[in-house]
Design a protein around this motif. Structure first.
Motif, PDB file in Angstrom:
ATOM      1  N   LEU A 173      33.909  10.697 -56.003  1.00 58.91           N
ATOM      2  CA  LEU A 173      35.308  11.108 -56.096  1.00 58.91           C
ATOM      3  C   LEU A 173      35.533  12.471 -55.441  1.00 58.91           C
ATOM      4  CD1 LEU A 173      36.447  10.039 -59.688  1.00 58.91           C
ATOM      5  CD2 LEU A 173      37.406   9.261 -57.505  1.00 58.91           C
ATOM      6  N   ARG A 174      34.589  13.378 -55.618  1.00 59.28           N
ATOM      7  CA  ARG A 174      34.724  14.705 -54.990  1.00 59.28           C
ATOM      8  C   ARG A 174      34.668  14.593 -53.468  1.00 59.28           C
ATOM      9  NH1 ARG A 174      30.564  19.155 -56.905  1.00 59.28           N
ATOM     10  NH2 ARG A 174      29.155  17.610 -55.976  1.00 59.28           N
ATOM     11  N   ASP A 175      33.798  13.725 -52.975  1.00 57.26           N
ATOM     12  CA  ASP A 175      33.731  13.520 -51.526  1.00 57.26           C
ATOM     13  C   ASP A 175      35.038  12.937 -50.994  1.00 57.26           C
ATOM     14  OD1 ASP A 175      31.138  14.462 -51.525  1.00 57.26           O
ATOM     15  OD2 ASP A 175      30.214  12.465 -51.505  1.00 57.26           O
ATOM     16  N   GLU A 176      35.651  12.051 -51.769  1.00 56.81           N
ATOM     17  CA  GLU A 176      36.892  11.394 -51.337  1.00 56.81           C
ATOM     18  C   GLU A 176      38.099  12.311 -51.416  1.00 56.81           C
ATOM     19  OE1 GLU A 176      37.360   7.970 -53.820  1.00 56.81           O
ATOM     20  OE2 GLU A 176      35.325   7.249 -53.397  1.00 56.81           O
ATOM     21  N   THR A 177      38.132  13.163 -52.431  1.00 56.51           N
ATOM     22  CA  THR A 177      39.367  13.888 -52.754  1.00 56.51           C
ATOM     23  C   THR A 177      39.257  15.402 -52.662  1.00 56.51           C
ATOM     24  OG1 THR A 177      38.857  14.074 -55.128  1.00 56.51           O
ATOM     25  CG2 THR A 177      39.935  12.043 -54.378  1.00 56.51           C
ATOM     26  N   GLY A 178      38.035  15.941 -52.686  1.00 58.07           N
ATOM     27  CA  GLY A 178      37.856  17.388 -52.751  1.00 58.07           C
ATOM     28  C   GLY A 178      38.023  17.944 -54.151  1.00 58.07           C
ATOM     29  N   LEU A 179      38.224  17.079 -55.138  1.00 51.99           N
ATOM     30  CA  LEU A 179      38.434  17.527 -56.516  1.00 51.99           C
ATOM     31  C   LEU A 179      37.148  17.394 -57.322  1.00 51.99           C
ATOM     32  CD1 LEU A 179      41.908  15.912 -57.302  1.00 51.99           C
ATOM     33  CD2 LEU A 179      41.421  18.268 -56.609  1.00 51.99           C
ATOM     34  N   ARG A 180      36.785  18.468 -57.993  1.00 54.33           N
ATOM     35  CA  ARG A 180      35.609  18.451 -58.861  1.00 54.33           C
ATOM     36  C   ARG A 180      36.038  18.120 -60.287  1.00 54.33           C
ATOM     37  NH1 ARG A 180      33.890  22.342 -62.311  1.00 54.33           N
ATOM     38  NH2 ARG A 180      31.756  22.094 -63.100  1.00 54.33           N
ATOM     39  N   VAL A 181      35.340  17.174 -60.903  1.00 54.97           N
ATOM     40  CA  VAL A 181      35.622  16.786 -62.287  1.00 54.97           C
ATOM     41  C   VAL A 181      34.490  17.303 -63.175  1.00 54.97           C
ATOM     42  CG1 VAL A 181      35.989  14.876 -63.891  1.00 54.97           C
ATOM     43  CG2 VAL A 181      36.839  14.720 -61.532  1.00 54.97           C
ATOM     44  N   PRO A 182      34.770  18.230 -64.110  1.00 54.91           N
ATOM     45  CA  PRO A 182      33.712  18.765 -64.973  1.00 54.91           C
ATOM     46  C   PRO A 182      33.052  17.686 -65.827  1.00 54.91           C
ATOM     47  CG  PRO A 182      35.641  20.179 -65.042  1.00 54.91           C
ATOM     48  CD  PRO A 182      36.057  18.932 -64.324  1.00 54.91           C
ATOM     49  N   ALA A 189      41.538  -0.433 -59.274  1.00 53.57           N
ATOM     50  CA  ALA A 189      42.240  -0.420 -57.990  1.00 53.57           C
ATOM     51  C   ALA A 189      41.392   0.235 -56.911  1.00 53.57           C
ATOM     52  CB  ALA A 189      43.578   0.307 -58.138  1.00 53.57           C
ATOM     53  N   ARG A 190      40.741   1.329 -57.245  1.00 53.68           N
ATOM     54  CA  ARG A 190      39.877   2.028 -56.278  1.00 53.68           C
ATOM     55  C   ARG A 190      38.740   1.124 -55.822  1.00 53.68           C
ATOM     56  NH1 ARG A 190      35.111   4.897 -57.410  1.00 53.68           N
ATOM     57  NH2 ARG A 190      34.512   6.440 -55.811  1.00 53.68           N
ATOM     58  N   SER A 237      44.056   5.979 -50.482  1.00 49.39           N
ATOM     59  CA  SER A 237      43.569   4.684 -50.011  1.00 49.39           C
ATOM     60  C   SER A 237      44.763   3.841 -49.578  1.00 49.39           C
ATOM     61  CB  SER A 237      42.786   3.979 -51.118  1.00 49.39           C
ATOM     62  OG  SER A 237      43.675   3.527 -52.128  1.00 49.39           O
ATOM     63  N   LYS A 238      44.530   2.558 -49.354  1.00 50.04           N
ATOM     64  CA  LYS A 238      45.611   1.675 -48.932  1.00 50.04           C
ATOM     65  C   LYS A 238      46.258   0.952 -50.112  1.00 50.04           C
ATOM     66  CE  LYS A 238      43.724   0.979 -44.306  1.00 50.04           C
ATOM     67  NZ  LYS A 238      43.234  -0.005 -43.302  1.00 50.04           N
ATOM     68  N   VAL A 239      46.023   1.452 -51.324  1.00 49.08           N
ATOM     69  CA  VAL A 239      46.637   0.851 -52.510  1.00 49.08           C
ATOM     70  C   VAL A 239      48.135   1.136 -52.507  1.00 49.08           C
ATOM     71  CG1 VAL A 239      46.758   0.912 -55.030  1.00 49.08           C
ATOM     72  CG2 VAL A 239      44.530   0.984 -53.873  1.00 49.08           C
ATOM     73  N   THR A 240      48.924   0.106 -52.761  1.00 47.74           N
ATOM     74  CA  THR A 240      50.369   0.267 -52.910  1.00 47.74           C
ATOM     75  C   THR A 240      50.673   0.551 -54.374  1.00 47.74           C
ATOM     76  OG1 THR A 240      50.820  -1.263 -51.096  1.00 47.74           O
ATOM     77  CG2 THR A 240      52.619  -0.846 -52.659  1.00 47.74           C
ATOM     78  N   GLU A 241      51.288   1.678 -54.659  1.00 47.29           N
ATOM     79  CA  GLU A 241      51.585   2.064 -56.038  1.00 47.29           C
ATOM     80  C   GLU A 241      53.061   1.804 -56.344  1.00 47.29           C
ATOM     81  OE1 GLU A 241      49.406   5.769 -57.389  1.00 47.29           O
ATOM     82  OE2 GLU A 241      49.294   6.010 -55.212  1.00 47.29           O
ATOM     83  N   ALA A 285      41.731  13.137 -60.118  1.00 45.48           N
ATOM     84  CA  ALA A 285      40.905  12.744 -58.976  1.00 45.48           C
ATOM     85  C   ALA A 285      41.110  11.271 -58.627  1.00 45.48           C
ATOM     86  CB  ALA A 285      39.438  13.022 -59.282  1.00 45.48           C
ATOM     87  N   LEU A 286      41.178  10.418 -59.639  1.00 43.17           N
ATOM     88  CA  LEU A 286      41.384   8.997 -59.375  1.00 43.17           C
ATOM     89  C   LEU A 286      42.757   8.734 -58.771  1.00 43.17           C
ATOM     90  CD1 LEU A 286      39.724   7.455 -62.550  1.00 43.17           C
ATOM     91  CD2 LEU A 286      39.057   6.987 -60.184  1.00 43.17           C
ATOM     92  N   ARG A 287      43.764   9.431 -59.261  1.00 41.86           N
ATOM     93  CA  ARG A 287      45.106   9.253 -58.692  1.00 41.86           C
ATOM     94  C   ARG A 287      45.137   9.664 -57.228  1.00 41.86           C
ATOM     95  NH1 ARG A 287      47.881  11.750 -64.107  1.00 41.86           N
ATOM     96  NH2 ARG A 287      48.232   9.763 -65.204  1.00 41.86           N
ATOM     97  N   ARG A 288      44.463  10.759 -56.903  1.00 35.23           N
ATOM     98  CA  ARG A 288      44.437  11.184 -55.495  1.00 35.23           C
ATOM     99  C   ARG A 288      43.655  10.187 -54.656  1.00 35.23           C
ATOM    100  NH1 ARG A 288      43.027  17.255 -53.616  1.00 35.23           N
ATOM    101  NH2 ARG A 288      44.977  17.566 -54.798  1.00 35.23           N
ATOM    102  N   SER A 289      42.530   9.714 -55.179  1.00 36.65           N
ATOM    103  CA  SER A 289      41.727   8.747 -54.441  1.00 36.65           C
ATOM    104  C   SER A 289      42.533   7.488 -54.138  1.00 36.65           C
ATOM    105  CB  SER A 289      40.474   8.379 -55.241  1.00 36.65           C
ATOM    106  OG  SER A 289      39.736   7.361 -54.608  1.00 36.65           O
ATOM    107  N   VAL A 290      43.229   6.987 -55.141  1.00 38.42           N
ATOM    108  CA  VAL A 290      44.034   5.779 -54.950  1.00 38.42           C
ATOM    109  C   VAL A 290      45.192   6.045 -53.990  1.00 38.42           C
ATOM    110  CG1 VAL A 290      45.633   4.222 -56.146  1.00 38.42           C
ATOM    111  CG2 VAL A 290      43.369   4.664 -57.107  1.00 38.42           C
ATOM    112  N   ALA A 291      45.824   7.213 -54.133  1.00 38.74           N
ATOM    113  CA  ALA A 291      46.957   7.556 -53.256  1.00 38.74           C
ATOM    114  C   ALA A 291      46.526   7.651 -51.799  1.00 38.74           C
ATOM    115  CB  ALA A 291      47.589   8.866 -53.712  1.00 38.74           C
TER     116      ALA A 291
END
Length: 360
Positions: A81-90, A23-24, A163-167, A155-161
């Motif tokens: 993803l970090r640039d898009e959401t501010g969330l760091r994924v280890p 989706a992203r 964006s213009k994706v309809t959930e 992070a992916l959920r925030r990125s999609v949320a």
């Protein structure tokens, strides 16, 4: 809720890691994307260990090259993803150790060393991992590792949320071709339509009517443990299972492979097996309490995903059945789905992933 009528350019069915990455990627193409999927107990994405181990759980031919390419996308993928959401994924890229615990294990592992890996004697192993002082040596695959799959999901959920994706938090129960594209019906009785549909519903693909090749995906249960201690730095494979360290201070242990349909309860027998695996690899964990859970892997007969368009109907795009490697293959799968939907040339050989391959 959505009623009949063109609701999107493409609908992605399934909101796990594969559905979210697809989706992203599709939204980044400027397409109108609907992501339809309800949280379901036992989903593989939150239940997994997040291993990136193509050098250990090795496929053959182009499928191996695909897995390596997806693994190597992770640093840039997570940075984006970090640039898009501010969330760091280890991300742990320290490598993976396949430890030998017997003389037979030493002999077997030495015979199986593949290009890019190296043998570590017992002294070198103990320097890397003091908690494995009983180990007799190990095969070291330096480019593999693991990612925190729960942080990646967030992070992916925030990125999609954002964006213009309809959930849509509903479960798709049927899909059929229509005059203008495809039509989907959910368990709430709502209808969604689009030009194309991406099948990414994990172990539940086979429960959707109208999806020709989804019957080749079945659930296999895996039981896992989490310990509140991290005595290791690397992902460790033993003779019967594995340990995965988390930056959060936990160690995950797994796993079983059980053909029990959609049953997602843990069992005394399964937990006993995983407990034994953990103690065998790292005795420090023997007396510690652990949290247990189970998840359902979406498994195909050859353990490779269904990835590609339906040869008879290109409106149906498959991205499912990733078996044990859904986390590993997610970044590149998302890219490939975007290429397929956009009608671009795909830069990888997908013959081993053909959705119709089990018909022949």
């Amino acid at each position: 809720m959505v009623s009949a009528g063109k609701s999107a350019d493409v609908v992605v069915v399934g909101a796990g890691l594969i559905g979210l990455t697809a989706a992203r990627a599709l939204a980044a193409e400027g397409l109108r994307v609907s992501l339809v999927g309800a949280p379901t107990r036992g989903e593989a994405s939150p239940a997994s260990a997040g291993m990136l181990a193509p050098s250990v759980e090795r496929s053959s031919g182009p499928a191996h090259e695909f897995a390596i390419a997806s693994r190597d996308r992770f640093p840039a993928f997570l940075d984006a993803l970090r640039d898009e959401t501010g969330l760091r994924v280890p991300l742990n890229r320290l490598g993976i150790l396949q430890v030998a615990l017997s003389s037979a294990g030493v002999k077997g592992l030495k015979k199986s060393i593949l290009p890019g890996a190296e043998w570590l004697n017992d002294a070198d192993l103990h320097k890397l991992e003091p908690a494995l002082s009983h180990g007799l040596g190990a095969v070291f695959s330096p480019d593999d590792g693991c990612v925190d799959n729960l942080a990646l999901l967030a992070a992916l959920r925030r990125s999609v949320a954002e964006s213009k994706v309809t959930e849509v938090l509903e479960k798709v129960v049927s899909i059929r071709p229509s005059l203008s594209g495809v039509s989907l019906v959910t368990d709430a009785g709502n209808t969604h339509s689009a030009d194309k549909v991406v099948i990414a519903a994990g172990a539940w693909c086979s429960t959707i009517t109208g999806v020709a090749f989804a019957r080749y995906v079945k659930p296999l249960k895996g039981q896992m443990l989490s310990y509140d201690l991290t005595p290791i730095r690397h992902v460790i494979y033993g003779p019967r299972g594995y340990l995965v360290p988390r930056e959060s201070g936990h160690t995950l242990a797994g796993s079983t492979m059980e053909d029990v349909g959609f049953e997602v309860e843990t069992s005394p027998e399964g937990i006993a097996k995983v407990t034994s695996v953990a103690a065998e690899i790292c005795p420090i964990l023997t007396s510690l309490p652990a949290r247990a859970w189970a998840g359902l892997r979406p498994v195909t007969p050859d353990l490779l995903p269904l990835l590609g368009t339906d040869p008879s109907d290109p409106r149906f795009v498959y991205a499912c059945g990733h078996s044990r490697n859904g986390v590993l293959l997610a970044p590149l799968t998302g890219e490939i789905v975007a290429d397929l939907v956009a009608g671009r040339r795909v830069g990888f050989n997908l013959m081993q992933f053909r959705p119709d391959r089990f018909q022949y």
